[in-house]
Structures are given as structure tokens and as C-alpha cells.
Scaffold this motif. Structure first.
Motif, PDB file in Angstrom:
ATOM      1  N   UNK A 191     -10.849 -13.876 -19.018  1.00  0.00           N
ATOM      2  CA  UNK A 191     -11.454 -14.512 -17.853  1.00  0.00           C
ATOM      3  C   UNK A 191     -10.453 -14.601 -16.714  1.00  0.00           C
ATOM      4  N   UNK A 192      -9.192 -14.923 -17.021  1.00  0.00           N
ATOM      5  CA  UNK A 192      -8.159 -15.011 -15.983  1.00  0.00           C
ATOM      6  C   UNK A 192      -7.905 -13.634 -15.390  1.00  0.00           C
ATOM      7  N   UNK A 193      -7.824 -12.610 -16.236  1.00  0.00           N
ATOM      8  CA  UNK A 193      -7.589 -11.249 -15.750  1.00  0.00           C
ATOM      9  C   UNK A 193      -8.734 -10.783 -14.864  1.00  0.00           C
ATOM     10  N   UNK A 194      -9.953 -11.124 -15.224  1.00  0.00           N
ATOM     11  CA  UNK A 194     -11.114 -10.720 -14.437  1.00  0.00           C
ATOM     12  C   UNK A 194     -11.089 -11.398 -13.076  1.00  0.00           C
ATOM     13  N   UNK A 195     -10.763 -12.668 -13.038  1.00  0.00           N
ATOM     14  CA  UNK A 195     -10.743 -13.371 -11.756  1.00  0.00           C
ATOM     15  C   UNK A 195      -9.585 -12.895 -10.901  1.00  0.00           C
ATOM     16  N   UNK A 196      -8.478 -12.550 -11.497  1.00  0.00           N
ATOM     17  CA  UNK A 196      -7.344 -12.052 -10.713  1.00  0.00           C
ATOM     18  C   UNK A 196      -7.679 -10.701 -10.100  1.00  0.00           C
ATOM     19  N   UNK A 197      -8.354  -9.842 -10.847  1.00  0.00           N
ATOM     20  CA  UNK A 197      -8.705  -8.539 -10.299  1.00  0.00           C
ATOM     21  C   UNK A 197      -9.742  -8.673  -9.198  1.00  0.00           C
ATOM     22  N   UNK A 198     -10.606  -9.634  -9.324  1.00  0.00           N
ATOM     23  CA  UNK A 198     -11.642  -9.824  -8.315  1.00  0.00           C
ATOM     24  C   UNK A 198     -11.041 -10.351  -7.018  1.00  0.00           C
ATOM     25  N   UNK A 199      -9.908 -11.016  -7.074  1.00  0.00           N
ATOM     26  CA  UNK A 199      -9.303 -11.611  -5.891  1.00  0.00           C
ATOM     27  C   UNK A 199      -8.409 -10.640  -5.123  1.00  0.00           C
ATOM     28  N   UNK A 200      -8.050  -9.504  -5.726  1.00  0.00           N
ATOM     29  CA  UNK A 200      -7.154  -8.567  -5.047  1.00  0.00           C
ATOM     30  C   UNK A 200      -7.881  -7.937  -3.864  1.00  0.00           C
ATOM     31  N   UNK A 201      -7.284  -8.025  -2.710  1.00  0.00           N
ATOM     32  CA  UNK A 201      -7.897  -7.445  -1.510  1.00  0.00           C
ATOM     33  C   UNK A 201      -6.862  -6.598  -0.776  1.00  0.00           C
TER      34      UNK A 201
ATOM     35  N   UNK B  82      -9.527 -16.623 -30.765  1.00  0.00           N
ATOM     36  CA  UNK B  82     -10.678 -16.103 -30.041  1.00  0.00           C
ATOM     37  C   UNK B  82     -10.788 -16.754 -28.665  1.00  0.00           C
ATOM     38  N   UNK B  83     -10.621 -18.071 -28.615  1.00  0.00           N
ATOM     39  CA  UNK B  83     -10.702 -18.771 -27.332  1.00  0.00           C
ATOM     40  C   UNK B  83      -9.573 -18.349 -26.395  1.00  0.00           C
TER      41      UNK B  83
END
Length: 145
Positions: A36-46, A28-29
Motif C-alpha cells: 500500500x505504501x509503495x502504491x501511494x508513493x508511485x501515485x504521488x510521483x509527478x 501478511x499484514x
């Protein structure tokens, strides 16, 4: 003896439960961590961001004063070429040399074919040639060759 057996069963079952619960908790962890890593990576794409406009100098600065966007400049260039083409066509139509009329072509008199030769299909002699059965046979023999 029964008390000892009950304790062993409980210890064994609790150790199995703890190992499964530890394994489940770890999975689960790990899943949460990946999310969480996938979400932050998608947020950083510019990838869609635009760079600041370049500083134009010389003739580019003058042209970009009238046509600041690339599509405007492309349309202006294409319009310029189209205008040059139209001007060329108009100039060639106005100053073109007068068309000289060709002299009428005089049809040559038909030359009688040599004796025994097959005349051309388009000639006037061909109709007279086909009137004789011997000539028709010559024509058929020439097709077979």
C-alpha cells in the motif's frame, strides 16, 4: 490421566498453531502495508509535469511571439547562423580579388656534381653514375653507413 494428557497435547498444539497463525498474519499484514505504501508513493510521483510558461519581457517577448516553443527558437537561431555563413560566402565570392596567375617556373640547369660525390637519385646524372662499377660500390658503401 489420559484425559489430562489429551488436554495438554491439545493446549500445546493449539498454542503452536496460534503462534504460527499470529506470525503468518503479522507477515501478511506487513506485506500488505508495504504494498500500500509503495502504491501511494508511485501515485504521488509527478516527474513529467510541466511548469507554467514564464512571463517574457523585452526582446524575449517579441521573439517568443514568433517562436513560442524552445525547439522552434533553437531552429531559428541555427538558421540565422547558417544564413550569415551563406551571405559571407556569397559576398566573398563576388567581391574577391582576381586570382593572379603565377609566373611559370623556369627549371634551373643541372649543376654538375663535384667529383666523387653521389648525385641525387632524381637527377639525370644518376643513370650515368650507375654505369661504373666503382660508383655502384660507393653507393652501396653509403647505404651501409
Amino acid at each position: 490421566a489420559n484425559a489430562n494428557a489429551d488436554r495438554e497435547r491439545k493446549a500445546t498444539s493449539s498454542s503452536k498453531m496460534t503462534s504460527f497463525s499470529i506470525l503468518g498474519r503479522t507477515a501478511l499484514l506487513a506485506t500488505r502495508r508495504r504494498a500500500a505504501v509503495a502504491t501511494t508513493q508511485q501515485a504521488k510521483r509527478r516527474m513529467g509535469g510541466h511548469a507554467p510558461a514564464p512571463e517574457w519581457t523585452g526582446i524575449d517577448k517579441v521573439v517568443r511571439g514568433y517562436f513560442p516553443q524552445d525547439p522552434q527558437l533553437a531552429a531559428a537561431i541555427m538558421g540565422g547562423y547558417a544564413g550569415l555563413f551563406v551571405l559571407y560566402k556569397i559576398a566573398s565570392a563576388v567581391s574577391g580579388s582576381p586570382v593572379e596567375e603565377a609566373a611559370p617556373v623556369v627549371a634551373a640547369a643541372p649543376v654538375p656534381s663535384s667529383i666523387g660525390a653521389i648525385p641525387d637519385v632524381d637527377s639525370e646524372e644518376f643513370g650515368a653514375f650507375l654505369e661504373s662499377e666503382e660508383n655502384v660500390m660507393k653507393l652501396v658503401e653509403s647505404f651501409e653507413k
